[in-house]
Design an enzyme around this catalytic site. Structure first.
Site: not given
Ligand code: XMP
Length: 556
Positions: A97, A125, A212, A214, A267-271, A412
Site C-alpha cells: 500500500g 507495507y 513484490h 506477485e 451473446g457475449g461470454v459473461d452473460s 475472466k
C-alpha cells in the site's frame, strides 16, 4: 428473500423437457441433480483472505493465488472478522500500500488477523504492519529501493524459498524498512539495501516479505506465493473449474431461494456463462431475454437463440427490436447520442418484457471479480457497482430487482473455464468482446439498414480470415469499421466510387490499454482481396495502426 436450504430439491429443478435437444450441459446438470454433487454452502472452498491496503497489485496477488487452484477473496482493510465464520479461511495475505506505518491515520491490519490462528503473509507495507503491530520497529529508509534487486537467502530453514536458488531476483518498491524485528521473528533473506528483506516467526506461521512476489518482474514470485499457499497454509488446490461451478451454483441457490430471475443476454461470454450457471442452479425459474437490436454481427441473433433455446433448454424470450432501434438511431451521427439512444431503447424493451413476465425478484448481471476488487480498492468497502457501460445499468425504479452476480468471484479466464465445465462450446466461450451498442459504433455517421448489411458482410470476412489463420484467440478484438468516406477505384473497365473500410485488430489484457496487432501481410492481403471482391459497396481497405492510448479500441 426466501431462505432455502441448498439441498432442498425444490430449489434444484433443472429444465428437462423432452422436446429440447439434450446436450452435454443438460447431461451434466442431470447427473449433478441425481448425485447431489453440489456441496452445501458450509463446505466452501478453503480460502486465502487478501487484505487490501490500497496496493495497485492486490488484484495480481489474487490472480496468483487463484492460479494455484486456491480460492481467495480480497477484502477491505477495515472489514470485520465475519469472513472467519463465513469461509474456511486457511491464511491471510496483507497487501502492499502507499502509506507509511508511522503516518497518522495509516490503515492498520485488523487485530483479528493476528488472533485468528491462521498463517499470515505480509507483502511490503503488509510486512511493515506485522513488524509495527507486533512490537518491532519500522523506520523511513535512507534510500528508496525501487526496481530490480537480488534477495539472498539467510539461514537454512526457509519454507518460502523451497525449491529456489540461494539468490533470487525480485522487484522492490518501498521507502521504509524494518530496523528491529518483532519478538519471536528472525531474518530469512536480505538484499543490498534491506538487511531484512524477508522475516518469519519461529513457529513458521507468520512471514513478511519486502519485495513484490506477485509481479512478473519477480520471476519466481509465483513459486514463493505457492510455497506460502501450499507449504504454510496447507491449501489443497480445490479451486478447480468443477468446484467453482458448484460453488457458484450453491451461492445462487442460497441467494435466490424460490425467487425468479431474469437475465439479459448479449451473446457475449459473461452473460452466456452467467445464464448457464443460474440455469444450472434454478432451472426454469430463470428467464433469459435476448433483444436483437439489429446491430449484431451476421448470424449472431440466430446463434444466441440456438445456444440458449435449443442447446441449453433455457426459457428464452426473443425480441426482434431491429426497427425500433433503427428508428431511434435515424439521422443520429454523434457517438454518445447513439449510445444513449440504444441504451434507453434497450431498457424500455427490457422493462416491457419484464412486466409481461410478471413477478420477478432478481436481475442477473455479469459482474466479474476484477470489477469487485476495483470497487473494494476505491471505496474501501465491498459495495456493488454496476459498470456504467453495462447495458442494463439505470433500470427504472419501479423494477426494483435485487442483483444476482454469479461471476462475482471469477476472473475472466475462470469465467471461460466455468463455461467449458458447463458444456458450452468453444464458440460461445472464447468469443472476443463485442460492445453493447454493436455495429452502430463501427459505422461512422448515421446508421441505416444498408450500411449495417455492408458492415456485416465485411466483418464476416475479417473474422473468417482471422480464424482461418489461427489468430482469433490471440487477439483481444478484430473487426472492421465502415467509414463514411467514399473513394474512387477501378473494377474491370469501370470506375467505382464506394466506401472505405478500416481493419482494426488489437492485442490487450484488459482493454484499458491496447496495441495494434501486427497481422501478417498475407492475412491482410486475403482480407482486403475478399472484401473488395465480395462486397460491392466497398472498394478500398485501410489498416488502423493506432495503439490505445492515444486511440481507443472502437472508433466511436
Ligand atoms: P474503447 O473503445 O473505449 O473500448 O477502447 C474498450 C472496450 O470496451 C468496449 N466498448 C463498449 N462495450 N458498450 C459496451 O458494452 C459500449 O458502449 C462500449 N464502448 C466500447 C470495446 O469493444 C472494448 O472492448
Amino acid at each position: 428473500m426466501t431462505e432455502n436450504p441448498p439441498n432442498d430439491e425444490s430449489s434444484r429443478r433443472v429444465s428437462t423437457s423432452d422436446d429440447i435437444e439434450v446436450g452435454t450441459y443438460l447431461e451434466i446438470a442431470q447427473a449433478d441433480r441425481v448425485s447431489g454433487n453440489n456441496p452445501p454452502v458450509d463446505e466452501r472452498m478453503k480460502t486465502i483472505v487478501i487484505i487490501d491496503f490500497g496496493s495497485q497489485y492486490s488484484r495480481l496477488i489474487a490472480r496468483r493465488v487463484r492460479e494455484s487452484n486456491t480460492f481467495c477473496e480480497v477484502i477491505a482493510h477495515d472489514a470485520g472478522r465475519e469472513i472467519l465464520d463465513d469461509q474456511d479461511v486457511i491464511g491471510v495475505i496483507l497487501s502492499g500500500g502507499p502509506n507509511s506505518v508511522y503516518d497518522e491515520n495509516s490503515p492498520l491490519a485488523p487485530t483479528w488477523v493476528f488472533d485468528a490462528g491462521v498463517p499470515v503473509l505480509g507483502i511490503c507495507y503488509g510486512m511493515q504492519l506485522i513488524a509495527h503491530q507486533l512490537g518491532g520497529k519500522v523506520e523511513p529508509g535512507t534510500e528508496r529501493e525501487y526496481g530490480h534487486a537480488v534477495v539472498h537467502k539467510d539461514g537454512p530453514d526457509n519454507i518460502l524459498f523451497d525449491g529456489l536458488e540461494n539468490e533470487v531476483p525480485v522487484w522492490m518498491s518501498h521507502g521504509d524498512r524494518i530496523e528491529v524485528l518483532p519478538p519471536g521473528f528472525r531474518s530469512m533473506a536480505y538484499t543490498e539495501n534491506s538487511p531484512l528483506a524477508v522475516m518469519g516467526n519461529e513457529e513458521g506461521t507468520m512471514f513478511g516479505i519486502q519485495f513484490h512476489p506477485e509481479v512478473v518482474h519477480t520471476p519466481q514470485g509465483a513459486e514463493i506465493l505457492k510455497n506460502f499457499v501450499f507449504g504454510v497454509c496447507k491449501a489443497v488446490g480445490d479451486w478447480t473449474p468443477a468446484n467453482f461451478v458448484s460453488d457458484s451454483v450453491a451461492r445462487i441457490r442460497e441467494q435466490v431461494g424460490d425467487g425468479k430471475v431474469i437475465c439479459a443476454l448479449s451473446g457475449g461470454v459473461d452473460s452466456t456463462v452467467a445464464a448457464a450457471l443460474i440455469h444450472r442452479a434454478i432451472g426454469d425459474r430463470l428467464t433469459c431475454i435476448f433483444v436483437d437490436n439489429g446491430l449484431m454481427r451476421k448470424g449472431e441473433a440466430d446463434r444466441v437463440q440456438n445456444v440458449f433455446a435449443a442447446q441449453l433448454g433455457v426459457n428464452l424470450i426473443f425480441i426482434d427490436g431491429t426497427e425500433r432501434f433503427l428508428s431511434v438511431l435515424k439521422d443520429v451521427s454523434d457517438p454518445e447520442i447513439k449510445r444513449k439512444a440504444i441504451g434507453a431503447e434497450f431498457i424500455k424493451i427490457f422493462d416491457e418484457v419484464a412486466t409481461e413476465i410478471g413477478e420477478v425478484d432478481y436481475l442477473a448481471q455479469g459482474t466479474v471479480y476484477p470489477d469487485v476488487i476495483e470497487s473494494i480498492s476505491t471505496t474501501s468497502s465491498a459495495s456493488h457497482v454496476i459498470k456504467s457501460h453495462h447495458n442494463v445499468g439505470g433500470l427504472p425504479d419501479h423494477m426494483d430487482l435485487a442483483l444476482v452476480e454469479p461471476l462475482r468471484y471469477m476472473f475472466k479466464d475462470e469465467v471461460r473455464q466455468a463455461g467449458r465445465e458447463l458444456g458450452l462450446t468453444p464458440q460461445s466461450v472464447n468469443r472476443q468482446p463485442f460492445p453493447g451498442p454493436g455495429l452502430a459504433i463501427r459505422i461512422m455517421g448515421d446508421v441505416t439498414h444498408e450500411k449495417l448489411e455492408i458492415l456485416r458482410e465485411v466483418d464476416w470476412i475479417v473474422i473468417d480470415e482471422i480464424k482461418n489463420d489461427g489468430l482469433y484467440d490471440k487477439l483481444w478484438q478484430s473487426f472492421a469499421v465502415l467509414t463514411n468516406t467514399r473513394t474512387v477505384g477501378v473494377m474491370g473497365d469501370k470506375r467505382t466510387y464506394q466506401y472505405v473500410v478500416a481493419i482494426r485488430a488489437v492485442t490487450s489484457d484488459d482493454a484499458m490499454t491496447a496495441d495494434w496487432a501486427r497481422l501478417p501481410y498475407d492475412t491482410l492481403a486475403r482480407i482486403s482481396n475478399r472484401i473488395v471482391n465480395e462486397v460491392d459497396e466497398v472498394n478500398r481497405v485501410v489498416l488502423d495502426i493506432t495503439s490505445k492510448p492515444p486511440g481507443t479500441i472502437e472508433w466511436e
